[in-house]
Design an enzyme around this catalytic site. Structure first.
Site, PDB file in Angstrom:
ATOM      1  N   CYS A   2     -26.844  51.769  65.143  1.00  0.00           N
ATOM      2  CA  CYS A   2     -26.772  53.224  65.027  1.00  0.00           C
ATOM      3  C   CYS A   2     -25.384  53.709  65.432  1.00  0.00           C
ATOM      4  CB  CYS A   2     -27.786  53.874  65.959  1.00  0.00           C
ATOM      5  SG  CYS A   2     -29.448  53.259  65.726  1.00  0.00           S
ATOM      6  N   ARG A  28     -21.140  51.687  59.374  1.00  0.00           N
ATOM      7  CA  ARG A  28     -22.033  50.832  60.151  1.00  0.00           C
ATOM      8  C   ARG A  28     -23.390  50.701  59.495  1.00  0.00           C
ATOM      9  NH1 ARG A  28     -19.784  51.462  65.571  1.00  0.00           N
ATOM     10  NH2 ARG A  28     -21.756  51.348  66.657  1.00  0.00           N
ATOM     11  N   TRP A  74     -30.569  53.607  62.373  1.00  0.00           N
ATOM     12  CA  TRP A  74     -31.206  52.475  61.701  1.00  0.00           C
ATOM     13  C   TRP A  74     -32.593  52.398  62.297  1.00  0.00           C
ATOM     14  CZ3 TRP A  74     -30.905  49.985  57.535  1.00  0.00           C
ATOM     15  CH2 TRP A  74     -29.699  49.559  56.998  1.00  0.00           C
ATOM     16  N   ASN A 100     -29.015  54.445  70.920  1.00  0.00           N
ATOM     17  CA  ASN A 100     -28.866  53.187  70.196  1.00  0.00           C
ATOM     18  C   ASN A 100     -29.511  52.108  71.071  1.00  0.00           C
ATOM     19  OD1 ASN A 100     -28.068  51.129  68.598  1.00  0.00           O
ATOM     20  ND2 ASN A 100     -25.869  51.323  69.010  1.00  0.00           N
ATOM     21  N   GLY A 101     -30.369  51.281  70.494  1.00  0.00           N
ATOM     22  CA  GLY A 101     -31.047  50.255  71.295  1.00  0.00           C
ATOM     23  C   GLY A 101     -32.543  50.546  71.328  1.00  0.00           C
ATOM     24  N   GLU A 474     -20.379  30.300  53.966  1.00  0.00           N
ATOM     25  CA  GLU A 474     -19.823  31.655  54.069  1.00  0.00           C
ATOM     26  C   GLU A 474     -19.840  32.344  52.692  1.00  0.00           C
ATOM     27  OE1 GLU A 474     -19.143  34.003  55.825  1.00  0.00           O
ATOM     28  OE2 GLU A 474     -17.652  35.193  54.766  1.00  0.00           O
ATOM     29  N   LYS A 478     -21.484  35.960  51.801  1.00  0.00           N
ATOM     30  CA  LYS A 478     -20.711  37.068  51.216  1.00  0.00           C
ATOM     31  C   LYS A 478     -21.396  37.573  49.952  1.00  0.00           C
ATOM     32  CE  LYS A 478     -18.717  38.194  53.456  1.00  0.00           C
ATOM     33  NZ  LYS A 478     -18.507  37.842  54.788  1.00  0.00           N
ATOM     34  N   GLU A 481     -24.955  39.269  50.800  1.00  0.00           N
ATOM     35  CA  GLU A 481     -25.011  40.535  51.520  1.00  0.00           C
ATOM     36  C   GLU A 481     -24.507  41.716  50.710  1.00  0.00           C
ATOM     37  OE1 GLU A 481     -22.776  40.843  55.219  1.00  0.00           O
ATOM     38  OE2 GLU A 481     -21.129  39.686  54.398  1.00  0.00           O
ATOM     39  N   HIS A 497     -30.317  15.209  47.898  1.00  0.00           N
ATOM     40  CA  HIS A 497     -31.446  15.064  48.833  1.00  0.00           C
ATOM     41  C   HIS A 497     -32.424  16.227  48.707  1.00  0.00           C
ATOM     42  CE1 HIS A 497     -29.460  11.652  50.605  1.00  0.00           C
ATOM     43  NE2 HIS A 497     -28.334  12.364  50.631  1.00  0.00           N
ATOM     44  N   LYS A 591     -22.769  46.894  60.802  1.00  0.00           N
ATOM     45  CA  LYS A 591     -21.466  46.258  61.012  1.00  0.00           C
ATOM     46  C   LYS A 591     -21.454  45.423  62.290  1.00  0.00           C
ATOM     47  CE  LYS A 591     -17.241  45.143  60.286  1.00  0.00           C
ATOM     48  NZ  LYS A 591     -17.119  43.942  59.441  1.00  0.00           N
TER      49      LYS A 591
END
Ligand code: M6R
Length: 596
Positions: A2, A28, A74, A100-101, A474, A478, A481, A497, A591
């Site tokens: 948030c 964010r 959020w 926030n939290g 990575e 990328k 997301e 495998h 973020k």
């Protein structure tokens, strides 16, 4: 995570400042937002779900106002609704809180408050905070003290910002998520204070900041400011720090998205990362040499830099290091000794899992080195020693320039450990110059065309070997997301495998190559894919027959990972844009991840 913003002071456009502050925190990610401005004696509150969009200052906040708080949310407790958006108010409407939290014991607190006659408008955990502060305020009449004693009732990690219309004050407290104070100093002294979860929120107004540490609170009426310990109430001294990066660096400039701007920033940012003090790098290399176990720990993209570093340390310095995702690290605490070394890597410097890993190490008496981008962040302040990545502000949720800076610093340390620091620095500076040449309009256009070609694919696989293996992982992050395409990265040799069963006629597979000892093996793996019908996209310095498409990347020896990831970043960006997604603010992501 948030976004939190607040202002109190002489300015009379606190509503406009709040809207602007929120817009600067949009990167964010959020699902709803809200603003409260003191309007005369009462509070004018506006909240909504979805983007802040075109809200204009004359629609809201245009009135003269000198005290405001604002929030981007959020959802965690309670769905994405207008009612659940912050700020939340107390019973008589004089106290507003953004948060926030998580207040872990909110159900119990809510039950007690209800028994005392409080009514609740939302399903959130946050709403207990203004009500509890209201109860505490009845006892002493001192708003800052009421916030402090209310905080003693909360379980969990949080950052809160509370506004009180009667005393015209802002009070903030943190036990987890970051809060930073912006000092609005004009010629005649202090004009006011900003309080926010990140510096870009108020950077246009001031670049002088004070950091709130864990377990601290701050109270201000816009003229004076007091820092205190939440538990004891004892006053704490606080330093003012000048921010070295500028507003332009934190803005998009002519680019449509921060992600593309930040990819392009790598022309300079990698060189800044390499430009570390040689003496410091040697001291760190010596600490690694002497440590009884070195652990490299991070999350997400930064964790992939750590995985690549495992290869750097092995190939360049023949030195063993242990690598773990920060969220798993706690389980390895048995291996930590007072003479072990923990190296944490983080863009934001606020990632909760990394902070927890640091606490685990501290409990064992081990030393912590942080490789971090945000100066003054919690990780920077809590580490024994910090190397700054110097990438400049990274605002798009997908991490790009921070990663290449992290890779450069880790490779430099590996060279220092091998007592070949000069050679490492020269290689990295040559690599930055290749990067500069590579990121030209033709290269970008080539990747846009490739994105156009594969934009409708459902699945995409990436393989790599050696340091290109973590870069394959990575690459998957990328692409996933920002474009929401199902992408997976594999160690090339692992294909046979299991994963090779996924390959069908035309499945796009990206093969990351270097001019190194892994080359022949990975070309064989590419052949295996091709034999099953895969469309092979080769990324690397040399073209091979097995490639259906080839993205040329300059040769960079042990620094190849830094260059190979760049076309993937550009490809992911265009895949997102062509699929109509906003690469700066992917769904479900924030973020900095300040919750575990
Ligand atoms: O701020 P940090 O580097 O500690 O963040 C770690 C991860 O959350 C971050 O790298 C995340 O994986 C990015 N969204 C990836 O682009």
């Amino acid at each position: 995570m948030c976004g939190i913003f607040g202002y109190v002071g002489k300015r009379t456009d606190a509503g406009v400042i709040a809207i602007d502050g929120l817009k600067n925190l949009e990167y964010r990610g959020y699902d709803s937002w809200g603003i409260a401005c003191k309007d005369g004696k009462t509070l004018d509150v506006k909240k909504d779900i979805g983007p802040i969009g075109d809200i204009q200052s004359d629609q809201f906040g245009g009135k003269a106002c000198s005290l405001s708080i604002a929030h981007t949310r959020w959802a965690t407790h309670g769905g994405v609704t207008q009612r659940n958006a912050h700020p939340h108010l107390c019973e008589d409407g004089t106290i507003a809180v953004v948060h926030n939290g998580i207040v872990e014991n909110y159900l119990e607190l809510r039950r007690d408050l209800k028994a005392k006659g409080h009514t609740f408008q939302s399903e959130t955990d946050t709403e207990v905070i203004p009500h509890l502060i209201e109860e505490e305020l009845k006892k002493t009449g001192d708003f800052a003290e009421a916030v402090r004693t209310a905080c003693l009732h909360f379980d969990g990690r949080y950052a809160i910002l509370a506004l009180h219309t009667e005393s015209n004050m802002l009070v903030a407290a943190r036990t987890g998520s970051p809060l930073i104070i912006g000092v609005d100093r004009q010629q005649n002294g202090i004009d006011g204070y900003f309080i926010a979860s990140d510096i870009p929120a108020f950077m246009k107004h001031t670049r002088v900041v004070q950091y709130l540490d864990d377990g601290e609170m701050v109270s201000t009426d816009g003229k004076t400011i007091t820092f205190q310990d939440i538990k004891t109430g004892d006053k704490r001294p606080k330093r003012e720090i000048a921010i070295t990066w500028n507003v332009e660096q934190a803005q998009k400039g002519d680019y449509e998205h921060f992600m593309l701007k930040e990819i392009m920033d790598q022309k300079e940012s990698v060189a800044r990362a390499v430009n570390q003090d040689e003496g410091e790098i040697r001291t760190i290399a010596e600490a690694i040499r002497r440590a009884k176990g070195t652990f490299l720990v991070a999350c997400g993209t930064a964790a992939k830099a750590c995985m690549a570093a495992e290869y750097f340390f092995s190939v360049v310095a023949e030195h063993h290091v242990n690598v773990a995702p920060a969220s798993e690290f706690k389980l390895f605490h048995h291996f930590l000794k007072p003479d072990s070394l923990l190296i944490v890597v983080s863009q934001s410097g606020e990632t909760a899992d990394v902070l927890e890993a640091m606490r685990v190490a501290r409990d064992k008496g081990s030393k912590v080195l942080a490789i971090v981008n945000v100066e003054g962040s919690t990780i920077d302040r809590e580490a024994d020693y910090t190397l700054l990545i110097n990438a400049g502000p990274e605002r798009a949720v997908p991490s790009t320039k921070a990663l290449t800076g992290q890779l450069a610093i880790l490779l430099l340390i590996a060279y220092a450990l091998a007592e070949r620091l000069k050679e490492g620095r020269t290689l990295l500076l040559e690599t930055t110059s290749s990067l500069n040449d590579m990121l030209n309009p033709r290269f970008v256009e080539r990747l846009e065309t490739l994105a156009e070609k594969i934009q409708s694919e459902e699945d995409l696989y990436i393989i790599g070997k050696s340091w290109n293996y973590p870069m394959a992982l990575e690459s998957a992050i990328k692409i996933q997301e920002v474009s929401y395409v199902h992408a997976e990265g594999f160690a090339a040799g692992e294909l046979k495998h299991g994963p090779i069963a996924l390959i069908e006629e035309g499945t796009p597979c990206i093969v990351l190559t270097g001019n190194d000892e892994a080359l022949q093996d990975i070309l064989s793996n590419a052949q295996e894919l091709k034999a099953r019908g895969a469309m092979i996209i080769g990324i690397g310095p040399k073209k091979f027959d097995v490639f259906d498409e080839w993205i040329k990347v300059p040769e960079a020896g042990t620094a190849q990972a830094i260059l190979n990831i760049i076309p993937i970043q550009v490809l992911a960006y265009f895949l997102a844009v062509k699929r109509g997604k906003n690469p700066d603010m992917p769904r479900n992501l924030a973020k900095s991840v300040t919750v575990k």
